[in-house]
Design a protein around this motif. Structure first.
Motif, PDB file in Angstrom:
ATOM      1  N   LYS A 192       0.828  -1.201   0.000  1.00 25.03           N
ATOM      2  CA  LYS A 192       0.000   0.000   0.000  1.00 25.03           C
ATOM      3  C   LYS A 192       0.866   1.256   0.000  1.00 25.03           C
TER       4      LYS A 192
ATOM      5  N   THR B 143       0.872   3.897  -3.052  1.00 27.18           N
ATOM      6  CA  THR B 143       0.516   5.294  -2.773  1.00 27.18           C
ATOM      7  C   THR B 143       1.645   6.234  -3.178  1.00 27.18           C
TER       8      THR B 143
ATOM      9  N   TYR C  62      -8.224   8.881  -7.511  1.00 24.91           N
ATOM     10  CA  TYR C  62      -7.145   8.596  -8.443  1.00 24.91           C
ATOM     11  C   TYR C  62      -7.634   8.150  -9.822  1.00 24.91           C
TER      12      TYR C  62
ATOM     13  N   ILE D  62      -4.281   0.722  -4.658  1.00 29.11           N
ATOM     14  CA  ILE D  62      -5.097   1.920  -4.421  1.00 29.11           C
ATOM     15  C   ILE D  62      -6.097   2.101  -5.562  1.00 29.11           C
TER      16      ILE D  62
END
Length: 402
Positions: free
Chosen positions: A247, A251, A327, A300
């Motif tokens: 993660k 990110t 995103y 993500i």
């Protein structure tokens, strides 16, 4: 079940066939061959405990997969039966590991399994996109088109990743040069300055003293330095394999200065290209979203797409479901909305993918052009700083002598 390589004569054509079959024993393998109209000539059990070196040397590349899928598509499209098509492709496959996989797939197909089921036994070679497209192609009778689409999909994705890796090569080389120059100066040049000061019974400037301390540590404890670097690298790699590490990495890619725009466009291109390929082959919307989310290779982005999928499952339009996601670039829901209105979502996703792929090309070129002077400045600062830390003390000594 055990695996056996066999050589047998086809009773119908009298030709000699060489391939692989799965069975519980050698006699069971012979029975399977006889039932298929083959007269066994030689049957040998395959030793699957080959050397690690052999397995590494036979690694299946993306290019191997693309060639296999495209050749198989061409042969099936030409009207050859599936089993015969795969045997023909097998003869043209040079990668030993890929040959073994194809032999196992042929054995499963001839044993009554569907091609998608046979592919599913090799998840390291055939991912979920391949399985979904092949299953849809089998169901609709357009297996050759499905294989062609997935080969094209793989080619485009490989081309994009190749360009990104190419853009990263130059910065990597420059950073290695910086580390090499600094190490050489610390180990070979700085100790000479220290000796000069020691001979003249002078105290070292602070910066030079720090550099000499670092140089002495590297020279005397180089083995400890390597151990620390190795341990740090090991634990970093292990951390990046954990959920929190993955993660963090994903990110970081989405928010990394300079590179964030490139990565975001890459993920959008993957999502829309995969979605277009799946929908055009007849895969259901929810299945398309699930598989496409996994194809982005970013947790993500994948989580955002799956949240949108839950909303679609509840009755919302895909364009509306994607809009709140941070995103997901605005062009994606806008183009999908046009596709929903015209009934051509797959076409609009394909056009969106093409736009992002073109923009990604331009972004990579821009980054490659902009990063060169930046790295030159960084190299000049590090090298100039070290040269200054070495030369200034020498100048001060000379001035003191004068």
């Amino acid at each position: 079940m055990k695996k056996f390589n066999y050589e047998a004569r086809d009773k119908a054509s009298s030709s000699v066939v060489k391939s692989m079959v799965q069975a519980d024993s050698e006699s069971a393998a012979a029975k399977v061959l006889i039932e298929q109209g083959l007269m066994p000539l030689d049957i040998k059990e395959i030793d699957e405990n080959g050397s690690v070196l052999a397995k590494l040397s036979g690694r299946i590349t993306t290019k191997d997969k693309i060639i296999f899928l495209r050749q198989l598509s061409t042969l099936i499209g030409a009207g050859l039966p599936l089993s015969q098509s795969m045997r023909t492709v097998l003869e043209q496959t040079s990668n030993k590991q890929m040959q073994r996989v194809v032999e196992e797939v042929i054995a499963d197909v001839e044993g009554g399994h569907t091609l998608s089921d046979a592919f599913g036994k090799h998840p390291d070679v055939f991912d979920k996109i391949v399985l979904a497209l092949v299953a849809a192609g089998e169901a609709s009778g357009t297996l050759d088109e499905a294989l062609k689409r997935v080969a094209t999909q793989k080619e485009k994705d490989a081309a994009m990743m190749g360009k990104i890796r190419g853009a990263m090569v130059y910065p990597g080389i420059v950073l290695l040069v910086i580390v090499g120059v600094m190490t050489f100066m610390l180990v070979a040049v700085v100790p000479q300055v220290a000796k000069l000061y020691d001979d003249m019974h002078k105290s070292l400037p602070f910066l030079t003293a720090v550099m000499i301390a670092v140089a002495n540590f590297i020279i005397n404890f180089w083995w400890l330095t390597l151990i620390v670097i190795g341990i740090a690298a090991y634990f970093t790699v292990q951390y990046l394999k954990t959920d929190s590490g993955i993660k963090f990495k994903d990110t970081l890619k989405l928010n990394l200065p300079i590179f964030s725009g490139m990565f975001r466009k890459l993920y959008m291109a993957r999502f829309t290209r995969t979605g277009q390929t799946l929908l055009a082959t007849g895969v259901a919307m929810l299945d398309m979203l699930r598989i496409s989310s996994e194809s982005t290779n970013n947790t993500i982005i994948s989580a955002g797409i799956m949240r949108a999928a839950e909303k679609v499952k509840g009755g919302k339009a895909l364009s509306i479901a994607l809009q709140p996601e941070d995103y997901i670039l605005p062009m994606v829901p806008q183009m999908i909305k046009i596709g929903e209105q015209s009934g051509k979502i797959d076409e609009m996703m394909g056009k969106t993918a093409q736009v992002f792929e073109d923009e990604l090309d331009e972004e990579i070129k821009a980054i490659s052009t902009a990063i060169e002077p930046v790295l030159m400045v960084v190299l000049a600062v590090f090298a100039g700083g070290m040269v200054g830390a070495i030369l200034f003390p020498i100048y001060s000594l000379v001035g003191g002598i004068n």
